[in-house]
Design an enzyme around this catalytic site. Structure first.
Site, PDB file in Angstrom:
ATOM      1  N   GLU A 350      -3.788   7.446   6.787  1.00 60.26           N
ATOM      2  CA  GLU A 350      -3.589   7.828   8.247  1.00 60.26           C
ATOM      3  C   GLU A 350      -2.248   7.648   8.480  1.00 60.26           C
ATOM      4  O   GLU A 350      -1.569   8.355   8.262  1.00 60.26           O
ATOM      5  CB  GLU A 350      -4.679   7.119   9.213  1.00 60.26           C
ATOM      6  CG  GLU A 350      -4.395   7.600  10.732  1.00 60.26           C
ATOM      7  CD  GLU A 350      -5.835   7.608  11.386  1.00 60.26           C
ATOM      8  OE1 GLU A 350      -6.884   7.074  10.950  1.00 60.26           O
ATOM      9  OE2 GLU A 350      -5.659   7.990  12.620  1.00 60.26           O
ATOM     10  N   GLU A 617      -7.707  -3.693  14.411  1.00 54.10           N
ATOM     11  CA  GLU A 617      -7.814  -2.454  15.320  1.00 54.10           C
ATOM     12  C   GLU A 617      -9.121  -2.647  16.509  1.00 54.10           C
ATOM     13  O   GLU A 617      -8.972  -2.267  17.425  1.00 54.10           O
ATOM     14  CB  GLU A 617      -8.164  -1.253  14.397  1.00 54.10           C
ATOM     15  CG  GLU A 617      -8.676  -0.154  14.974  1.00 54.10           C
ATOM     16  CD  GLU A 617      -8.684   1.077  13.891  1.00 54.10           C
ATOM     17  OE1 GLU A 617      -8.919   1.016  12.763  1.00 54.10           O
ATOM     18  OE2 GLU A 617      -8.493   2.177  14.554  1.00 54.10           O
TER      19      GLU A 617
END
Ligand code: BGC
Length: 738
Positions: A350, A617
């Protein structure tokens, strides 16, 4: 400057994916070299050298931009590198962002040929100018880098001696089908160079229960491992990277998803040092897949952190070691995710410039480091990617070709320039972005179902629909990505925020924004008559952004909700940055501190207790039983929740930027002590000098304050206002109220 050079490519598709372009040339032996500059860039990433020495220290040059519209080139002073007489210039080119897997959807891939453009200008002592530009007289050849990709890692074969490399042949002018880089796309370097920073030796080397040979560097970071070994020709050193171990202590890398993140090095004979050229990894651990028995990783391996070369400006410490670790973890997440663009994470497949993540963290980032140049460059890419209709893409550069429209993500266009203005006082950032913010808010005005709000139809509200909502908030069913707060509520608040900011830009720049002032009022009125806060997140937004006529009631209700819920964190990426402010600004600082200091799940210190060295996260990246959140979205290095440290600087220590005195020209220092923290000290280097704010609880229960300011300032202690000039001040108070 690049003005006469031509783009050259390899011509032959069979050549190595990371070729080396080179050119020998001679300089007049009789003449003194007064000054020489090399301007260079590549389709991919490059390392230039002159006479075998690396030019500059920019890792992953020319950096990451919205390549379709903007490609940076760098200009280096190479006066000292040139010789009178014979010289050789070489440029090694890797795939990087432009041709790597990371931007596959954007256009080019590894099959797209590497290309380079460079121009060397030498000024002799007598004023004569010599230039050497890329053209068909250059040669292209294989390099020792056999494979290199940002996601997958690098393979380097040092066992090839020069004679083993296939002979070089003439470079070819880039075919017109590829030459979409007209000179107007080339821009002189704008950001901070990505360079090498901390060097960390392993703290442990061990065998896991599964029998894996694992090296622990003790710190999660982004960069690469440098190996320095004495080896034999053909010895292979190969390893892969991970951020964490699993509950049994085995190497865990499922959360890297499709990123192979491997390093492979084939040795030559003797002493040698290698570090990857054109990739980076997010990691704390490596697992050896192949390594000669006599190589001791504890001695031979070093982790090297790379990130944009920003100047450190802010420091914070306090009496609670866990909060100090949380602060350090945030610094590390900032470093790891400021590799030329602000990314969500540095490890999985990502590593995108998510606008929402950058937006929630920008203000905190600006305390830790001077990020003005860094963000100004990225905002230029944001504008380059902005859609014709004004939509701001969710990632910048838009490597995934997303349509662009999520509230709180697109609002980065308005919020980040404003935060930079507050922190650094440079209004040119508002000027540069004014039109883009206007386009963004006009886009919303045309996009909504109901006037003066930003509402969407039911089908657009699904996860992966128009908005990301309060991303990863815990008030939705377990395992959801999107929190429970209604999209229309969040979107309408942020619509108002961006319109208001546009009016602020107008006031600073002296532009007529009366139409938008009207609009902001109408949005607020419509909002207040349509919505009343239900979720915690809604209470937070209503308070922080003044979207309620009953702030006292909403604040009291929020405080009750949090207390009744045992001080658990429920908010996600969008609500969390404002949560503590919504409380402390409305008389509930004690509750804000209780949230900060909570250690059980879900809380900031939960992850600290679980050994985190960067910000996770998810609140529950690893649960109490040692199990992971699903592998598909579980980074241990995402700065978004680290935005809390903005509150430590601004509220706990009381050093906050304000619009009346942008750039801290006349700061207001208003500390907010709490006995449980015991002590706090913050220091901020501004363009006017250093601001320090410190408080300590003494044995008799009073609070001692020490504040120093470099300019006229206002100091507010326990509600009492002191107008002071530059100097050091001490105060004392008995009560904990501000
Ligand atoms: C990223 C986030 C981002 C989000 C938006 C994720 O994949 O890692 O940080 O904001 O997508 O949906």
């Amino acid at each position: 400057m690049i003005k006469d050079a031509l783009w050259i490519g390899i011509g032959d598709a069979n050549i190595s994916l990371c070729p080396e372009f080179s050119r020998k040339f001679s300089l007049n032996k009789e003449k003194e070299i007064k000054h020489a500059e090399l301007s260079v860039t590549a389709l991919g990433v490059y390392e230039a050298s002159i006479n075998g020495c690396r030019v500059g220290n920019f890792v992953l040059a020319p950096g990451c931009t919205s390549y379709k519209k903007r490609l940076q080139y760098e200009t280096y002073d190479v006066t000292e590198m040139l010789l009178r007489g014979e010289n050789k210039i070489s440029i090694l080119v890797g795939a990087g962002w432009y041709r790597g897997r990371i931007s596959a959807a954007y256009g080019k891939t590894h099959s797209f040929p590497a290309a380079v453009i460079s121009e060397l200008t030498v000024e002799y002592g007598d004023g004569e100018i010599f230039t050497q530009v890329t053209d068909e007289s250059w040669r292209a050849g294989e390099s020792r880098i056999l494979a290199s990709d940002i996601y997958d890692g690098e393979t380097y074969d040092a066992s090839f001696d020069d004679a083993c490399l296939s002979p070089s042949y003439p470079a070819k002018l880039l075919d017109s089908e590829y030459a979409d880089f007209a000179s107007e796309t080339l821009v002189p370097h704008e950001g901070e160079y990505v360079t090498e920073h901390e060097r960390i030796k392993p703290c442990a080397y061990f065998i896991t229960p599964k029998g894996e040979r694992v090296v622990d560097f003790g710190q999660n970071l982004a960069g690469y491992v440098e190996i320095s070994v004495n080896a034999r020709l053909g010895d292979k050193i190969e390893f892969t990277h991970a951020e964490t171990l699993d509950g049994e202590g085995n190497f865990y890398r499922d959360n890297y998803r499709g990123a192979e993140a491997k390093a492979t090095y084939i040795c030559r004979d003797g002493n040698q040092t290698y570090k990857p050229h054109f990739t980076f990894y997010g990691f704390r651990y490596i697992k050896l897949l192949s390594c000669p028995k006599d190589v001791n990783p504890l001695e031979c391996f070093t982790a090297v952190a790379i990130y944009s070369d920003m100047k450190r400006t802010g420091y914070f410490s306090c009496g609670n070691e866990k909060v100090n670790r949380l602060y350090e973890n945030t610094l590390w997440s900032q470093r790891s995710n400021f590799i030329d663009i602000p990314t969500d994470c540095p490890q999985r497949d990502e590593r995108m410039g998510w606008t929402g993540d950058a937006q929630v963290f920008a203000s905190s980032a600006a305390y830790n480091y001077d990020v003005f140049k860094f963000f100004r460059k990225w905002l230029r890419d944001l504008r380059a990617e902005q859609r014709e209709n004004g939509a701001v893409t969710e990632i910048v550069p838009n490597f995934w070709n997303l349509a662009g429209s999520s509230a709180a993500w697109g609002d980065a266009a308005a919020i980040i320039p404003w935060k930079m203005y507050l922190a650094y006082g440079d209004e040119s950032i508002l000027d540069e972005n004014f039109q883009s913010v206007k386009k963004w808010v006009d886009f919303i005005t045309n996009d909504t179902k109901d006037p003066y709000l930003w509402t969407c139809c039911a089908s657009e509200k699904r996860v992966w629909g128009k908005h990301y909502g309060d991303w990863l908030a815990l008030d939705a069913p377990a395992g959801s990505y999107k929190g429970a707060t209604d999209d229309d509520f969040i979107a309408s608040v942020f619509y108002c925020v961006s319109v208001r900011l546009l009016t602020e830009y107008g006031h600073v720049l002296g532009r007529d924004v009366s139409e938008y002032e009207e609009l902001a009022k109408k949005i607020r009125d419509t909002f207040v008559s349509r919505f009343s806060p239900v979720t915690e997140m809604e209470h937070v937004l209503a308070l922080y952004f003044d979207m309620t006529d009953d702030a006292a009631g909403v604040a009291a209700a929020l405080n009750e909700m949090i207390k009744n819920d045992g001080y658990k964190l429920n908010t996600g990426f969008v609500g969390t940055p404002y949560l503590l402010y919504a409380l402390s600004e409305n008389g509930y600082a004690e509750t804000a501190y209780s949230l900060l200091l909570r250690e059980e799940y879900p809380s900031w210190l939960y992850e600290v207790n679980h050994g985190a060295t960067t910000i996770w996260e998810h609140w529950d990246g690893i649960n109490d039983e040692g199990n992971f959140w699903s592998a598909d979205m579980n980074s241990f290095n995402h700065y978004a929740y680290g935005s809390v440290i903005g509150w430590l600087y601004e509220v706990a220590a009381g050093i906050a930027a304000d619009k009346e005195n942008p750039g801290f020209s006349r700061p207001t220092i208003k500390p907010c002590p709490d006995k449980r923290l015991g002590h706090a000290a913050a220091r901020l280097e501004t363009q006017y000098g250093t601001i320090c704010s410190e408080w300590t609880y003494t044995a008799d229960g009073s609070v001692k304050y020490k504040i120093s300011v470099p300019t006229d300032a206002v100091i507010i202690i326990c509600g009492e206002r002191h107008e002071v000039s530059a100097g050091e001040y001490e105060f004392s108070s008995r009560e904990n109220f501000v």
